[in-house]
Design an enzyme around this catalytic site. Structure first.
Site, PDB file in Angstrom:
ATOM      1  N   HIS A 188      48.649  61.153 -16.528  1.00 37.04           N
ATOM      2  CA  HIS A 188      49.915  61.620 -15.940  1.00 37.04           C
ATOM      3  C   HIS A 188      51.085  61.289 -16.852  1.00 37.04           C
ATOM      4  CE1 HIS A 188      47.923  60.869 -11.779  1.00 37.04           C
ATOM      5  NE2 HIS A 188      47.973  62.185 -11.948  1.00 37.04           N
ATOM      6  N   LYS A 230      46.927  62.333   4.326  1.00 34.39           N
ATOM      7  CA  LYS A 230      46.139  61.638   3.308  1.00 34.39           C
ATOM      8  C   LYS A 230      46.246  60.130   3.470  1.00 34.39           C
ATOM      9  CE  LYS A 230      45.712  63.487  -1.026  1.00 34.39           C
ATOM     10  NZ  LYS A 230      46.224  63.828  -2.371  1.00 34.39           N
ATOM     11  N   ARG A 268      43.155  69.384 -17.118  1.00 34.46           N
ATOM     12  CA  ARG A 268      42.080  68.671 -17.798  1.00 34.46           C
ATOM     13  C   ARG A 268      40.929  69.587 -18.200  1.00 34.46           C
ATOM     14  NH1 ARG A 268      41.268  64.456 -13.065  1.00 34.46           N
ATOM     15  NH2 ARG A 268      41.478  66.473 -12.062  1.00 34.46           N
ATOM     16  N   SER A 290      43.058  59.932 -10.555  1.00 29.14           N
ATOM     17  CA  SER A 290      43.464  58.831  -9.678  1.00 29.14           C
ATOM     18  C   SER A 290      42.310  58.410  -8.772  1.00 29.14           C
ATOM     19  CB  SER A 290      44.676  59.238  -8.842  1.00 29.14           C
ATOM     20  OG  SER A 290      45.796  59.460  -9.669  1.00 29.14           O
TER      21      SER A 290
END
Length: 156
Positions: free
Chosen positions: A17, A41, A91, A128
């Site tokens: 990040h 979440k 990615r 993450s």
């Protein structure tokens, strides 16, 4: 002034990040790191902790501002803050396939373009979710997280 928004949950922020945000800061006059907080979440770190870790890590980078995203659409946030672009790190092709429909909708909703930056090869495997999982098993992830994150995990 050219302004971009770098949105994400950043739970926690990792070096992939950070690398994308720094590159975005070299392309735009100002980069707003918009930290999301979805009540559905379960976050490891609360919104303020995530914002603090990003701010601490990027304090020496000119033109980076860390803000909470709020509850609305990222397209509305970008428009309200005068952003010309959103920056997303990619990615792999899975990320691109996930991000493309959102980029198209965001352009339709707000006329804000999405700029995709390919991840540095050092971080293409970092997420993450994996960081939290590895920490949970007492693995060493210090090469992939900023000092501020390592401190909060009790690793430094």
């Amino acid at each position: 002034m050219q302004r971009a928004v770098c949105p994400g949950s950043f739970d926690p922020v990792h070096n992939g990040h950070i690398e994308i945000i720094i590159r975005a800061a070299s392309l735009f006059d100002e980069v707003i790191v918009a930290v999301s907080n979805n009540p559905a979440k379960n976050y490891r770190f609360d919104l303020q902790e995530r914002m603090d870790m990003i701010s601490e890590t990027l304090k020496s980078i000119q033109g980076v501002i860390v803000m909470p995203l709020g509850t609305g659409l990222i397209a509305d946030f970008a428009r309200e803050h005068g952003a010309q672009a959103m920056v997303k790190g990619i990615r792999n092709s899975t990320d691109l396939n996930y991000e493309m429909p959102m980029a198209t909708f965001n352009r339709h909703l707000s006329s804000v373009e999405t700029v995709f930056l390919p991840a540095d090869s050092r971080y293409q495997h970092v997420s993450s979710t994996l960081v939290k999982e590895i920490v949970g098993f007492k693995g060493d992830i210090t090469d992939f997280i900023p000092f501020a994150v390592a401190q909060r995990f009790g690793l430094r």
